[in-house]
Design an enzyme around this catalytic site. Sequence first.
Site, PDB file in Angstrom:
ATOM      1  N   HIS A   1       0.841  -1.217   0.000  1.00  0.00           N
ATOM      2  CA  HIS A   1       0.000   0.000   0.000  1.00  0.00           C
ATOM      3  C   HIS A   1       0.869   1.257   0.000  1.00  0.00           C
ATOM      4  O   HIS A   1       0.562   2.241  -0.669  1.00  0.00           O
ATOM      5  CB  HIS A   1      -0.947   0.015   1.195  1.00  0.00           C
TER       6      HIS A   1
ATOM      7  N   HIS B   1      -9.285  -1.846  -4.808  1.00  0.00           N
ATOM      8  CA  HIS B   1      -8.167  -2.149  -3.914  1.00  0.00           C
ATOM      9  C   HIS B   1      -7.200  -3.145  -4.565  1.00  0.00           C
ATOM     10  O   HIS B   1      -5.983  -3.064  -4.367  1.00  0.00           O
ATOM     11  CB  HIS B   1      -8.629  -2.664  -2.559  1.00  0.00           C
TER      12      HIS B   1
ATOM     13  N   ASP C   1      -3.248  -2.610  -4.904  1.00  0.00           N
ATOM     14  CA  ASP C   1      -2.226  -3.605  -4.552  1.00  0.00           C
ATOM     15  C   ASP C   1      -1.287  -3.865  -5.736  1.00  0.00           C
ATOM     16  O   ASP C   1      -0.066  -3.915  -5.582  1.00  0.00           O
ATOM     17  CB  ASP C   1      -2.889  -4.951  -4.205  1.00  0.00           C
TER      18      ASP C   1
ATOM     19  N   HIS D   1      -0.813 -10.974  -4.787  1.00  0.00           N
ATOM     20  CA  HIS D   1       0.594 -10.590  -4.607  1.00  0.00           C
ATOM     21  C   HIS D   1       1.560 -11.594  -5.235  1.00  0.00           C
ATOM     22  O   HIS D   1       2.547 -11.204  -5.854  1.00  0.00           O
ATOM     23  CB  HIS D   1       0.907 -10.431  -3.124  1.00  0.00           C
TER      24      HIS D   1
END
Length: 320
Positions: free
Chosen positions: A92, A251, A255, A278
């Site tokens: 973030h 969001h 990311d 991720h």
Amino acid sequence: MVHYGNCNKICEKAVMNQRTINRAIAITGIGLHSGQPVDLEFHPQPVNTGVVFERSDIADCAPIPASAFLVQDTMMSSNLVFGGTRVGTVEHLLSAIAGLGVDNLLIRVSASEIPIMDGSAAPFVGVLLQAGFCEQDSPKKFLKIVRPVRVKVDDKWAELRPYDGFELNFEIDFDHPAFDKDFQHAQLRFSTQNFIEELSSARTFGFLRDIETLRKNNLALGGSMDNAIVIDEAKILNAEGLRFADEFVRHKILDALGDLYLIGYPILGRFNAYKSGHALNNLLVREILSDKNNYKFVTFDDNVTCPIEYLPLTSLTVEG
Ligand SMILES: [Zn+2]
């Protein structure tokens, strides 16, 4: 000729140059996993330093570069490990740094994780705007994607394709009553202004059942509805609801922007992803960097020819 803030140099305004922050600044937040206060300091850095982390709680800590090759685990977040020293949950903060077009920055952190703040990038954007920005005497280097690269695991995939600018497209597919089918795809045509207004305040989200399991394992001790959208079997539990109808997928783009900045440069390309996270974002960055034929470095003589719009330094600086 324009003189910027505390920088001791005169910059030609027309040249697309690197940026750092104008002065050191600090904030404090709570670690998501530890639940303990974590101090963050931001310091200006010279040209071509990139983004580096340092642990202020470890004596003589070696700097930890924000590099995709140092990502060692991606459980719920992107975590860097270098020489046995860990800095977790960097995405973030890196999203804020990428979004504001900052090239060179030192972040000193007093624990093994970046504080979660409100679960979005907005508090980091706020503090960096307070520090102000400073144009540096060296061209900003972009990594331009020149041929498509795609990674896939099961039904999830992520790719970067050649594109004159930077665009991010993301699709999620949650079969859950809290996830409206009409709001599971989003697109961001990247500019600093679009980032700040459309993306930076989108919060992370988690399922109550997962949070309860994590707590049993002494993780997510700082997790609460102050720093995440929390969802039970049927609905969103936060009384204030969502900040955007498509906040979940926004969001995921936030990311991805942070994860992609671990490539070390601002990207020129189109990012498309389906159910990525991720681990897959990191795999994509490593795949791109594994073959020099996938990319080239470019610079721009002026702000007009650069296909990405960064807000002028003067309009970014606010009093704090
Ligand atoms: Zn996140």
